[in-house]
Every structure is written in C-alpha cells, then in structure tokens.
Design an enzyme around this catalytic site. Structure first.
Site, short mmCIF file in Angstrom:
data_model
loop_
_atom_site.label_atom_id
_atom_site.label_comp_id
_atom_site.label_asym_id
_atom_site.label_seq_id
_atom_site.Cartn_x
_atom_site.Cartn_y
_atom_site.Cartn_z
N SER A 42 0.86 -1.19 0.00
CA SER A 42 0.00 0.00 0.00
C SER A 42 0.89 1.23 0.00
O SER A 42 2.08 1.14 0.33
CB SER A 42 -0.87 -0.02 1.27
OG SER A 42 -1.48 1.23 1.50
N TYR A 55 -3.39 -1.06 10.16
CA TYR A 55 -3.28 -1.21 8.71
C TYR A 55 -1.90 -0.73 8.24
O TYR A 55 -1.23 -1.42 7.47
CB TYR A 55 -4.39 -0.41 8.01
CG TYR A 55 -4.36 -0.54 6.51
CD1 TYR A 55 -4.96 -1.63 5.89
CD2 TYR A 55 -3.74 0.42 5.72
CE1 TYR A 55 -4.93 -1.75 4.50
CE2 TYR A 55 -3.72 0.30 4.34
CZ TYR A 55 -4.30 -0.79 3.74
OH TYR A 55 -4.26 -0.91 2.37
#
Length: 150
Positions: A42, A55
């Site tokens: 990400s 996350y």
C-alpha cells in the site's frame, strides 16, 4: 486507544496470512522450478497514515516480508514482489471518496488527477506474474497515478 482485538485481526489478515500462504506455495514452487508470489502492499507501506495504525503497520510488514522472502527464495527461481496501490475506488476508500474535503485533497496530490480503478492493476499483475519479470524480485511496485512522485 486502539483495541487489541482489532490489531490482531488486521495483522492476521494482512501479514500472517500472506506469510503462511507464501510458505505453503514456495514449498511447491521449489520442487517445480520456481514461481511468482505477488503480495499486496500500500502507499501506507511508506508513510504513517492517520487513524489506521494497524493497517499501516501491517503494510510496512508486508514490504519487509516481501523483501526478506525475495532474498531467501531467489536462488530457487521464486520471485517475490508486491504491488502498492494508491488511492483506488473501492469499498475500503468509500468514506474518503464521499468526504468532499479529503477527496479533493487526495485528488490534488495525484498527478493523474483521478482515483484508481481496479482495472488499473491488471497490467502490473500480468507483468509480475509473467516471464517478463523473471529478473525482478524484492520490489514494491507503486500503482498510484503518480502519488509517490509528488
């Protein structure tokens, strides 16, 4: 404050599952001449994010796992890489897309001037899964409309 149960769930889904699946598939690949493993990183593999500590930590971990496994398995002709999507139009980003202030801030930073669509990942996946990437291992490939170039 961040609930421990949520931390554990995010780590299990984003890191532990990728690590275990890599171990399982690599055992097969070693006996069959090699293969390709493509993890999902990400843009938060590079920065801290806001209000998404588990996350963010999990995506930093995926970057590290990708590089470590690439080092260990290159000798077996196993290439391990990751794709780092930027801001894509998905259910995961729906809240950001619907926030006119945050959405505009995000779009201003993306040189392409738009949210990514899931099909924008197709070519990257094909490349990393094909013989064209046989000498590519241990990379985190950004698919972000230029977000990281800013």
């Amino acid at each position: 404050e961040y609930p421990r149960e949520e931390w554990d769930r995010v780590m299990e889904v984003n890191v532990t599952s990728a690590f275990r699946l890599s171990q399982l598939v690599a055992a097969h690949m070693k006996n069959h001449g090699g293969g390709k493993i493509i993890n999902t990183a990400s843009m938060l593999s590079y920065s801290g994010g806001i209000n998404v500590i588990a996350y963010t930590a999990s995506k930093h971990a995926i970057a590290g796992v990708t590089k470590a496994l690439a080092n260990e398995w290159a000798a077996y002709n196993i290439q391990v890489n990751a794709i780092a999507p930027g801001y894509f139009r998905t259910d995961n980003t729906k809240q950001l897309q619907q926030d006119p202030v945050r959405s505009e801030e995000i779009l201003r930073r993306i040189p392409a001037g738009r949210w990514g669509e899931p099909t924008d990942l197709d070519g990257t996946i094909v490349f990393l899964a094909s013989p064209a990437s046989d000498y590519v291992t241990g990379i985190i490939l950004n698919v972000d409309g230029g977000w990281m170039a800013r």
